[in-house]
Design an enzyme around this catalytic site. Structure first.
Site, PDB file in Angstrom:
ATOM      1  N   CYS A 142      13.081   3.828   3.616  1.00 23.95           N
ATOM      2  CA  CYS A 142      12.197   3.947   2.452  1.00 23.95           C
ATOM      3  C   CYS A 142      11.857   5.421   2.185  1.00 23.95           C
ATOM      4  CB  CYS A 142      10.959   3.079   2.636  1.00 23.95           C
ATOM      5  SG  CYS A 142      10.062   2.798   1.084  1.00 23.95           S
ATOM      6  N   LYS A 163       5.248  -0.032  -9.827  1.00 20.32           N
ATOM      7  CA  LYS A 163       5.596  -0.194  -8.418  1.00 20.32           C
ATOM      8  C   LYS A 163       6.739  -1.191  -8.252  1.00 20.32           C
ATOM      9  CE  LYS A 163       3.437  -1.423  -3.986  1.00 20.32           C
ATOM     10  NZ  LYS A 163       2.177  -1.842  -3.336  1.00 20.32           N
ATOM     11  N   SER A 193       8.784  -1.995  -1.349  1.00 15.05           N
ATOM     12  CA  SER A 193       7.419  -1.705  -1.767  1.00 15.05           C
ATOM     13  C   SER A 193       7.299  -0.193  -1.915  1.00 15.05           C
ATOM     14  CB  SER A 193       6.414  -2.235  -0.736  1.00 15.05           C
ATOM     15  OG  SER A 193       5.102  -1.889  -1.104  1.00 15.05           O
ATOM     16  N   HIS A 236      12.776  -2.364   3.177  1.00  9.33           N
ATOM     17  CA  HIS A 236      12.126  -2.649   4.456  1.00  9.33           C
ATOM     18  C   HIS A 236      12.657  -3.950   5.051  1.00  9.33           C
ATOM     19  CE1 HIS A 236       9.013   0.513   4.441  1.00  9.33           C
ATOM     20  NE2 HIS A 236       8.995   0.339   3.136  1.00  9.33           N
ATOM     21  N   GLU A 238      12.732  -4.658   7.991  1.00 15.49           N
ATOM     22  CA  GLU A 238      11.942  -4.973   9.185  1.00 15.49           C
ATOM     23  C   GLU A 238      10.703  -5.803   8.877  1.00 15.49           C
ATOM     24  OE1 GLU A 238       9.838  -1.332   7.585  1.00 15.49           O
ATOM     25  OE2 GLU A 238      11.898  -2.083   7.678  1.00 15.49           O
ATOM     26  N   ARG A 250      -4.413  -6.931  -0.168  1.00  9.55           N
ATOM     27  CA  ARG A 250      -5.163  -5.683   0.002  1.00  9.55           C
ATOM     28  C   ARG A 250      -5.341  -4.971  -1.332  1.00  9.55           C
ATOM     29  NH1 ARG A 250      -1.620  -1.141   2.172  1.00  9.55           N
ATOM     30  NH2 ARG A 250      -1.154  -1.176  -0.067  1.00  9.55           N
TER      31      ARG A 250
END
Length: 301
Positions: A142, A163, A193, A236, A238, A250
């Site tokens: 990333c 985003k 992200s 990502h 992972e 969040r």
């Protein structure tokens, strides 16, 4: 063979509960085998969660793996207890004369800042140079991938209008039968992200870079240097099942203008998650350990 961890690191008990083969460092010390030495430079604020995610993926291999967790000394984490860092992490100064079979450099939530304004940028460039000299193969993830593409090849990052957030399909470049993607379907999924991107034409312009997969949604997803020492992953793989969910909740609680992650929730309530990237992630990291690290790393440094 197992991944080798200290008994008291949170990842040890988490992986044991998932029936993942882990070995504590005391038992591993008695084994007559040359394990792979993998360093993880963890730039993420959620360090415990992130280290567990990578250890889970690196454990899915017949190879014994020793993990060295690394943090930047020029920036102190605000989200991880100092005691955790002191107990389980090394400073770059502590490892700068060592050799590693592999290294992972994570993303970081600083992507909208110019690279040179990041607090640990100078230290990070020293680590990039160290990886070139002292590591057989390094995965940059990333923002870490964007930073390495900029440092090594002068490729700029660009701010996205909104985003990039969700789980997106990616296509293998079929002209590339690369061992890194062995066993992975022609179309596979990766979570993303981020607020910035690199332009595909800038990457293709660099003769040393090979594009392995891309997406109409995200652009570049996986590339590598021709000598296999640098792997660039813009998403990502992972991430856990609920990582994007936690991030979405969040952001909503903070009143930020965020949309639900694309292709992620199974219904409009934004509670149930569809996991679609785990098998590709496991194959990717197993292939990297086998073909890009184990098969080519020297037995003795």
């Amino acid at each position: 063979m197992p991944i080798v961890l200290p008994k008291d690191i949170p990842a040890y008990s988490a992986l044991l509960q998932e029936n993942i083969f882990v070995m504590n460092d005391e038992r591993a010390f008695t084994q007559d085998i040359r394990p792979l030495e993998i360093a993880i430079l963890n730039l993420m604020p959620t360090k415990v969660e992130t280290e567990t995610q990578f250890m889970r993926l690196l454990s899915n291999s017949p190879l014994q793996v020793n993990i060295t967790l690394v943090y930047t000394e020029s920036y102190k984490s605000k989200n991880t207890a100092a005691a955790h860092l002191e107990r389980f992490y090394k400073k770059f100064e502590d490892i700068k004369d060592k050799h590693f079979d592999g290294m992972i450099i994570t993303g970081a939530p600083v992507e909208t800042m110019p690279f040179e304004e990041v607090a640990y940028w100078q230290e990070l460039t020293h680590i990039f140079d160290f990886a070139d000299r002292n590591v057989t193969s390094t995965i940059y993830i990333c923002w870490g991938a964007q930073a390495a593409l900029y440092y090594h090849y002068g490729i700029q990052k660009h701010l996205l209008p909104t985003k990039l957030f969700g789980v997106f399909p990616h296509k293998k470049c079929l002209e590339q039968h690369d061992p890194l993607l062995k066993g992975i379907d022609d179309v596979f999924y990766i979570p993303h992200s981020r607020h910035t991107t690199v332009w595909m034409e800038d990457v293709r312009r660099v003769k040393d870079l090979v594009v392995l997969s891309e997406s109409e949604y995200t652009g570049l997803s996986i590339a590598k240097s021709k000598d296999n020492k640098k792997i660039f992953l813009t998403g990502h793989m992972e991430y856990d099942r609920d990582t994007l969910k936690k991030e979405y909740e969040r952001d909503v609680s903070r009143g930020l203008p965020v949309h639900p992650p694309y292709n992620y929730f199974t219904d409009d309530t934004c509670t149930s998650v569809r996991l679609t990237w785990s098998s590709a992630a496991n194959l990717f990291y197993t292939n990297w350990l086998n073909y890009y690290v184990y098969q080519v790393t020297p037995f003795q440094f």
